[in-house]
Design a protein around this motif. Structure first.
Motif, PDB file in Angstrom:
ATOM      1  N   GLY A   7      -2.441  -8.526   5.172  1.00  0.00           N
ATOM      2  CA  GLY A   7      -3.456  -8.814   4.184  1.00  0.00           C
ATOM      3  C   GLY A   7      -2.877  -9.650   3.057  1.00  0.00           C
ATOM      4  O   GLY A   7      -1.692  -9.995   3.059  1.00  0.00           O
ATOM      5  N   PRO A   8      -3.697  -9.984   2.052  1.00  0.00           N
ATOM      6  CA  PRO A   8      -3.257 -10.910   1.006  1.00  0.00           C
ATOM      7  C   PRO A   8      -2.414 -10.292  -0.098  1.00  0.00           C
ATOM      8  O   PRO A   8      -1.878 -11.012  -0.938  1.00  0.00           O
ATOM      9  N   ARG A   9      -2.285  -8.942  -0.128  1.00  0.00           N
ATOM     10  CA  ARG A   9      -1.486  -8.301  -1.177  1.00  0.00           C
ATOM     11  C   ARG A   9      -0.996  -6.945  -0.683  1.00  0.00           C
ATOM     12  O   ARG A   9      -1.537  -6.389   0.272  1.00  0.00           O
ATOM     13  N   THR A  10       0.031  -6.442  -1.357  1.00  0.00           N
ATOM     14  CA  THR A  10       0.538  -5.121  -1.015  1.00  0.00           C
ATOM     15  C   THR A  10      -0.103  -4.072  -1.902  1.00  0.00           C
ATOM     16  O   THR A  10      -0.441  -4.339  -3.057  1.00  0.00           O
ATOM     17  N   LEU A  11      -0.273  -2.876  -1.344  1.00  0.00           N
ATOM     18  CA  LEU A  11      -0.789  -1.738  -2.089  1.00  0.00           C
ATOM     19  C   LEU A  11       0.049  -0.516  -1.750  1.00  0.00           C
ATOM     20  O   LEU A  11       0.379  -0.283  -0.583  1.00  0.00           O
ATOM     21  N   ASP A  70      -9.186  -8.987   1.942  1.00  0.00           N
ATOM     22  CA  ASP A  70      -8.517  -8.044   1.041  1.00  0.00           C
ATOM     23  C   ASP A  70      -8.946  -6.613   1.356  1.00  0.00           C
ATOM     24  O   ASP A  70     -10.085  -6.352   1.779  1.00  0.00           O
ATOM     25  N   PHE A  71      -8.030  -5.674   1.135  1.00  0.00           N
ATOM     26  CA  PHE A  71      -8.306  -4.267   1.423  1.00  0.00           C
ATOM     27  C   PHE A  71      -9.515  -3.765   0.643  1.00  0.00           C
ATOM     28  O   PHE A  71     -10.349  -3.021   1.193  1.00  0.00           O
ATOM     29  N   ALA A  72      -9.636  -4.132  -0.617  1.00  0.00           N
ATOM     30  CA  ALA A  72     -10.759  -3.649  -1.427  1.00  0.00           C
ATOM     31  C   ALA A  72     -12.088  -4.129  -0.855  1.00  0.00           C
ATOM     32  O   ALA A  72     -13.074  -3.374  -0.805  1.00  0.00           O
ATOM     33  N   ASP A  73     -12.148  -5.388  -0.423  1.00  0.00           N
ATOM     34  CA  ASP A  73     -13.381  -5.905   0.179  1.00  0.00           C
ATOM     35  C   ASP A  73     -13.691  -5.166   1.474  1.00  0.00           C
ATOM     36  O   ASP A  73     -14.845  -4.817   1.748  1.00  0.00           O
ATOM     37  N   TRP A  74     -12.647  -4.937   2.275  1.00  0.00           N
ATOM     38  CA  TRP A  74     -12.851  -4.183   3.514  1.00  0.00           C
ATOM     39  C   TRP A  74     -13.375  -2.780   3.217  1.00  0.00           C
ATOM     40  O   TRP A  74     -14.323  -2.319   3.873  1.00  0.00           O
ATOM     41  N   ALA A  75     -12.788  -2.102   2.240  1.00  0.00           N
ATOM     42  CA  ALA A  75     -13.188  -0.731   1.938  1.00  0.00           C
ATOM     43  C   ALA A  75     -14.651  -0.671   1.482  1.00  0.00           C
ATOM     44  O   ALA A  75     -15.410   0.208   1.907  1.00  0.00           O
ATOM     45  N   ARG A  76     -15.072  -1.613   0.623  1.00  0.00           N
ATOM     46  CA  ARG A  76     -16.465  -1.610   0.146  1.00  0.00           C
ATOM     47  C   ARG A  76     -17.437  -1.849   1.296  1.00  0.00           C
ATOM     48  O   ARG A  76     -18.463  -1.166   1.403  1.00  0.00           O
ATOM     49  N   ALA A 108       1.148  -4.306   3.049  1.00  0.00           N
ATOM     50  CA  ALA A 108       0.111  -5.347   2.979  1.00  0.00           C
ATOM     51  C   ALA A 108      -0.920  -5.097   4.072  1.00  0.00           C
ATOM     52  O   ALA A 108      -0.998  -5.814   5.073  1.00  0.00           O
ATOM     53  N   TRP A 109      -1.743  -4.083   3.885  1.00  0.00           N
ATOM     54  CA  TRP A 109      -2.723  -3.622   4.872  1.00  0.00           C
ATOM     55  C   TRP A 109      -3.619  -4.768   5.334  1.00  0.00           C
ATOM     56  O   TRP A 109      -4.086  -5.568   4.527  1.00  0.00           O
TER      57      TRP A 109
END
Length: 282
Positions: free
Chosen positions: A189-193, A266-272, A160-161
């Protein structure tokens, strides 16, 4: 800004420390920065640098080294600092420390460090974050992103980064509000990847292909050593990834919500957002 620093940030130029420093700057709060390259020199492996860093300080934020030797020195430091008058400690630890199944040397050393903090006589707060998202933009995983291959020994396990900015916000809050004394918070973070999902998110964010290459643990150690890491630190990183590999980190933690009253990023928001800074543009 007040001129007399009551706060010490050890590791103040690292990923978490500099974010805490920025938060204190924004609030006009004086602090002392201590690291091997700062004006106030501090080196975990040079005990002669310890006393000057902590002299006159009330509250210290500690971001300890990775390997067992460094963690043991951090425990010795906090006991010495508390005996010399340090009143309060905020410790950066790791999610899962003290949990069943964490039977690796780096986790055992982290447990010993947490115990040393609790037994030091100083007031304390311990914060245990998940793996940092910024490892892919500011640390050794950055080179893997730039090379198009994330070569680690994580198997198909998830993590969960967490955005390090969320950690910095939490650390600053617990440093400034003594109602957090005696608390231990786990952050994520809010979810695991899985690492493959991380690679997909980074591919989307950067606009170029990035894939995950799953290494065997000892192959991973050998590659880290070939890049210049010590054997001890390489084995410590292997053991941290082994927790992911063995599916022991596939859960979310509520520490950000408990301390800040909001959801983590969220990781995706951070990455963008990170991609927009150009850090991965070569």
């Amino acid at each position: 800004m007040t001129t007399t620093p009551n706060f010490l940030i050890i590791g103040g130029k690292g990923k978490t420390g500099r974010r805490v420093a920025a938060q204190l700057d924004a609030r006009g709060i004086a602090y002392r920065l201590a690291s091997r390259s700062s004006e106030q020199r501090f080196d975990w492996y040079d005990e002669s640098s310890w006393a000057g860093a902590v002299a006159g300080i009330d509250t210290a934020y500690l971001a300890p080294p990775v390997g067992p030797t460094g963690l043991a020195l951090a425990g010795k430091f906090i006991q010495q600092a508390a005996a010399e008058g340090l009143r309060r400690v905020v410790l950066l630890s790791g999610r899962g420390v003290g949990s069943p199944g964490r039977d690796f040397a780096v986790y055992e050393s982290s447990v010993e460090l947490e115990n040393a903090v609790r037994a030091s006589g100083a007031d304390w707060t311990i914060v245990r974050p998940a793996w940092f998202a910024q490892n892919f933009s500011e640390d050794f995983l950055y080179d893997y992103v730039m090379g198009g291959e994330i070569r680690v020994a994580a198997g198909d396990g998830g993590e969960a980064w967490i955005d390090t900015n969320d950690i910095g916000d939490v650390m600053t809050e617990v440093m400034l509000d003594e109602r957090h004394t005696g608390e231990t918070y786990s952050l994520s973070g809010p979810r695991t990847l899985t690492m493959a999902e991380v690679a997909d998110e980074l591919s989307t964010a950067t606009g170029r292909p990035i894939r995950y290459v799953d290494l065997e643990p000892e192959q991973f150690v050998a590659e880290l050593v070939s890049y210049g890491q010590t054997v001890e630190d390489s084995e410590a990183v292997r053991d941290l990834f082994a927790v992911i590999r063995n599916h022991r980190s596939e859960y979310v933690s509520e520490g950000v919500q408990q301390v800040l009253g909001r959801e983590p990023r969220d990781f995706a928001d951070w990455a963008r957002e990170t991609a927009k800074t150009g850090v991965w543009s070569a």
